[in-house]
Design a protein around this motif. Structure first.
Motif, PDB file in Angstrom:
ATOM      1  N   MET A   1      82.965  66.277  -3.776  1.00 45.46           N
ATOM      2  CA  MET A   1      82.065  66.907  -4.713  1.00 45.46           C
ATOM      3  C   MET A   1      82.122  68.413  -4.497  1.00 45.46           C
ATOM      4  O   MET A   1      82.145  68.891  -3.374  1.00 45.46           O
ATOM      5  CB  MET A   1      80.656  66.354  -4.496  1.00 45.46           C
ATOM      6  CG  MET A   1      79.610  67.027  -5.350  1.00 45.46           C
ATOM      7  SD  MET A   1      77.939  66.425  -5.021  1.00 45.46           S
ATOM      8  CE  MET A   1      77.871  65.110  -6.193  1.00 45.46           C
ATOM      9  N   GLU A   2      82.099  69.161  -5.567  1.00 43.98           N
ATOM     10  CA  GLU A   2      82.226  70.615  -5.514  1.00 43.98           C
ATOM     11  C   GLU A   2      81.119  71.269  -4.690  1.00 43.98           C
ATOM     12  O   GLU A   2      81.381  72.177  -3.913  1.00 43.98           O
ATOM     13  CB  GLU A   2      82.232  71.204  -6.934  1.00 43.98           C
ATOM     14  CG  GLU A   2      82.386  72.705  -6.978  1.00 43.98           C
ATOM     15  CD  GLU A   2      83.696  73.207  -6.396  1.00 43.98           C
ATOM     16  OE1 GLU A   2      83.706  74.332  -5.867  1.00 43.98           O
ATOM     17  OE2 GLU A   2      84.711  72.499  -6.462  1.00 43.98           O
ATOM     18  N   ILE A   3      79.875  70.803  -4.836  1.00 42.62           N
ATOM     19  CA  ILE A   3      78.777  71.438  -4.108  1.00 42.62           C
ATOM     20  C   ILE A   3      78.961  71.292  -2.605  1.00 42.62           C
ATOM     21  O   ILE A   3      78.609  72.194  -1.848  1.00 42.62           O
ATOM     22  CB  ILE A   3      77.396  70.921  -4.574  1.00 42.62           C
ATOM     23  CG1 ILE A   3      76.278  71.799  -3.988  1.00 42.62           C
ATOM     24  CG2 ILE A   3      77.192  69.465  -4.185  1.00 42.62           C
ATOM     25  CD1 ILE A   3      76.336  73.241  -4.392  1.00 42.62           C
ATOM     26  N   THR A   4      79.529  70.201  -2.145  1.00 44.67           N
ATOM     27  CA  THR A   4      79.733  70.065  -0.700  1.00 44.67           C
ATOM     28  C   THR A   4      80.742  71.089  -0.197  1.00 44.67           C
ATOM     29  O   THR A   4      80.603  71.587   0.911  1.00 44.67           O
ATOM     30  CB  THR A   4      80.155  68.642  -0.296  1.00 44.67           C
ATOM     31  OG1 THR A   4      81.346  68.283  -0.970  1.00 44.67           O
ATOM     32  CG2 THR A   4      79.059  67.634  -0.577  1.00 44.67           C
ATOM     33  N   ASN A   9      81.532  75.891   3.008  1.00 40.35           N
ATOM     34  CA  ASN A   9      82.022  77.255   3.205  1.00 40.35           C
ATOM     35  C   ASN A   9      80.899  78.217   3.567  1.00 40.35           C
ATOM     36  O   ASN A   9      81.059  79.052   4.448  1.00 40.35           O
ATOM     37  CB  ASN A   9      82.744  77.750   1.954  1.00 40.35           C
ATOM     38  CG  ASN A   9      84.070  77.078   1.765  1.00 40.35           C
ATOM     39  OD1 ASN A   9      84.710  76.647   2.719  1.00 40.35           O
ATOM     40  ND2 ASN A   9      84.509  76.953   0.524  1.00 40.35           N
ATOM     41  N   ALA A  10      79.763  78.100   2.900  1.00 37.80           N
ATOM     42  CA  ALA A  10      78.662  79.035   3.141  1.00 37.80           C
ATOM     43  C   ALA A  10      77.934  78.746   4.446  1.00 37.80           C
ATOM     44  O   ALA A  10      77.621  79.670   5.205  1.00 37.80           O
ATOM     45  CB  ALA A  10      77.675  78.986   1.977  1.00 37.80           C
ATOM     46  N   LEU A  11      77.659  77.473   4.730  1.00 35.98           N
ATOM     47  CA  LEU A  11      76.805  77.147   5.859  1.00 35.98           C
ATOM     48  C   LEU A  11      77.543  77.062   7.188  1.00 35.98           C
ATOM     49  O   LEU A  11      76.912  76.942   8.230  1.00 35.98           O
ATOM     50  CB  LEU A  11      76.028  75.870   5.576  1.00 35.98           C
ATOM     51  CG  LEU A  11      75.012  76.020   4.444  1.00 35.98           C
ATOM     52  CD1 LEU A  11      74.351  74.697   4.138  1.00 35.98           C
ATOM     53  CD2 LEU A  11      73.982  77.082   4.761  1.00 35.98           C
ATOM     54  N   ARG A  12      78.852  77.170   7.169  1.00 34.34           N
ATOM     55  CA  ARG A  12      79.564  77.310   8.441  1.00 34.34           C
ATOM     56  C   ARG A  12      79.279  78.686   9.041  1.00 34.34           C
ATOM     57  O   ARG A  12      79.379  78.885  10.242  1.00 34.34           O
ATOM     58  CB  ARG A  12      81.064  77.126   8.250  1.00 34.34           C
ATOM     59  CG  ARG A  12      81.475  75.669   8.264  1.00 34.34           C
ATOM     60  CD  ARG A  12      82.964  75.474   8.256  1.00 34.34           C
ATOM     61  NE  ARG A  12      83.476  75.644   6.891  1.00 34.34           N
ATOM     62  CZ  ARG A  12      84.489  76.442   6.563  1.00 34.34           C
ATOM     63  NH1 ARG A  12      85.126  77.117   7.483  1.00 34.34           N
ATOM     64  NH2 ARG A  12      84.882  76.542   5.324  1.00 34.34           N
ATOM     65  N   LYS A  13      78.895  79.658   8.192  1.00 37.19           N
ATOM     66  CA  LYS A  13      78.662  81.022   8.652  1.00 37.19           C
ATOM     67  C   LYS A  13      77.178  81.386   8.699  1.00 37.19           C
ATOM     68  O   LYS A  13      76.786  82.225   9.487  1.00 37.19           O
ATOM     69  CB  LYS A  13      79.371  81.996   7.718  1.00 37.19           C
ATOM     70  CG  LYS A  13      80.873  81.810   7.724  1.00 37.19           C
ATOM     71  CD  LYS A  13      81.523  82.716   6.717  1.00 37.19           C
ATOM     72  CE  LYS A  13      83.014  82.450   6.682  1.00 37.19           C
ATOM     73  NZ  LYS A  13      83.657  83.120   5.573  1.00 37.19           N
ATOM     74  N   VAL A  74      71.520  74.091  -7.005  1.00 41.63           N
ATOM     75  CA  VAL A  74      71.746  72.683  -7.279  1.00 41.63           C
ATOM     76  C   VAL A  74      70.445  71.907  -7.100  1.00 41.63           C
ATOM     77  O   VAL A  74      69.621  72.254  -6.249  1.00 41.63           O
ATOM     78  CB  VAL A  74      72.855  72.118  -6.362  1.00 41.63           C
ATOM     79  CG1 VAL A  74      72.468  72.183  -4.909  1.00 41.63           C
ATOM     80  CG2 VAL A  74      73.234  70.719  -6.751  1.00 41.63           C
ATOM     81  N   THR A  75      70.268  70.888  -7.913  1.00 43.15           N
ATOM     82  CA  THR A  75      69.132  69.992  -7.752  1.00 43.15           C
ATOM     83  C   THR A  75      69.555  68.851  -6.839  1.00 43.15           C
ATOM     84  O   THR A  75      70.640  68.297  -6.989  1.00 43.15           O
ATOM     85  CB  THR A  75      68.683  69.442  -9.115  1.00 43.15           C
ATOM     86  OG1 THR A  75      68.313  70.543  -9.944  1.00 43.15           O
ATOM     87  CG2 THR A  75      67.494  68.510  -8.965  1.00 43.15           C
ATOM     88  N   GLU A 109      70.202  64.495  -0.980  1.00 40.39           N
ATOM     89  CA  GLU A 109      71.184  63.732  -1.754  1.00 40.39           C
ATOM     90  C   GLU A 109      71.474  64.558  -2.999  1.00 40.39           C
ATOM     91  O   GLU A 109      70.566  64.873  -3.768  1.00 40.39           O
ATOM     92  CB  GLU A 109      70.620  62.369  -2.154  1.00 40.39           C
ATOM     93  CG  GLU A 109      70.417  61.441  -0.996  1.00 40.39           C
ATOM     94  CD  GLU A 109      69.837  60.092  -1.422  1.00 40.39           C
ATOM     95  OE1 GLU A 109      69.436  59.943  -2.599  1.00 40.39           O
ATOM     96  OE2 GLU A 109      69.773  59.219  -0.560  1.00 40.39           O
ATOM     97  N   PHE A 110      72.733  64.880  -3.178  1.00 37.88           N
ATOM     98  CA  PHE A 110      73.139  65.702  -4.317  1.00 37.88           C
ATOM     99  C   PHE A 110      73.478  64.812  -5.499  1.00 37.88           C
ATOM    100  O   PHE A 110      74.127  63.787  -5.349  1.00 37.88           O
ATOM    101  CB  PHE A 110      74.339  66.570  -3.939  1.00 37.88           C
ATOM    102  CG  PHE A 110      74.036  67.485  -2.791  1.00 37.88           C
ATOM    103  CD1 PHE A 110      73.249  68.609  -2.966  1.00 37.88           C
ATOM    104  CD2 PHE A 110      74.485  67.182  -1.517  1.00 37.88           C
ATOM    105  CE1 PHE A 110      72.943  69.430  -1.896  1.00 37.88           C
ATOM    106  CE2 PHE A 110      74.181  68.002  -0.446  1.00 37.88           C
ATOM    107  CZ  PHE A 110      73.417  69.130  -0.639  1.00 37.88           C
ATOM    108  N   ALA A 111      73.000  65.229  -6.676  1.00 40.20           N
ATOM    109  CA  ALA A 111      73.240  64.443  -7.896  1.00 40.20           C
ATOM    110  C   ALA A 111      74.666  64.574  -8.375  1.00 40.20           C
ATOM    111  O   ALA A 111      75.391  65.411  -8.032  1.00 40.20           O
ATOM    112  CB  ALA A 111      72.292  64.918  -8.985  1.00 40.20           C
TER     113      ALA A 111
END
Length: 111
Positions: A1-4, A9-13, A74-75, A109-111
């Motif tokens: 999924m794209e959001i993951t 990428n963002a939350l590794r930093k 994201v919701t 949980e991402f939709a």
């Protein structure tokens, strides 16, 4: 999924996201990105997120750790989780300046 991929990428930093439970204002919260899941510990010595409860839809906003620009909104649905010892150890070790004691841990949980 794209959001993951965006979150990975963002939350590794940087380990913070804006969380806005349905009907509540957004709060900047410390979060742990682990095994393609976003975890947030609340209560006790940890942050408070008014309106956060099991099954509540939330808007998550992720910003770039380097430029602080908006990366994604994201919701997702908050799910209360029982934390195993391995996950609890990861939550504790990710906190650098304190010994955390939380009341609840949520996963999205991402939709």
């Amino acid at each position: 999924m794209e959001i993951t991929r965006v979150l990975d990428n963002a939350l590794r930093k940087a380990a913070a996201v804006w969380v806005a439970p349905d009907g509540h204002a957004a709060r900047l919260v410390w979060a742990l990105w682990r095994d393609e899941s976003l975890l947030v510990a609340v209560g006790g010595t940890e942050q408070e997120v008014p309106g956060l409860a099991d099954g509540v839809p939330c808007v998550l906003t992720v910003r770039s750790p380097s430029t602080h620009s908006h990366l994604a909104e994201v919701t997702a649905t908050a799910r209360l989780v029982d934390v195993d010892e391995e996950t609890a150890a990861a939550l504790r070790s990710a906190r650098l300046n304190t010994t955390p004691r939380w009341e609840s841990v949520y996963r999205w949980e991402f939709a």
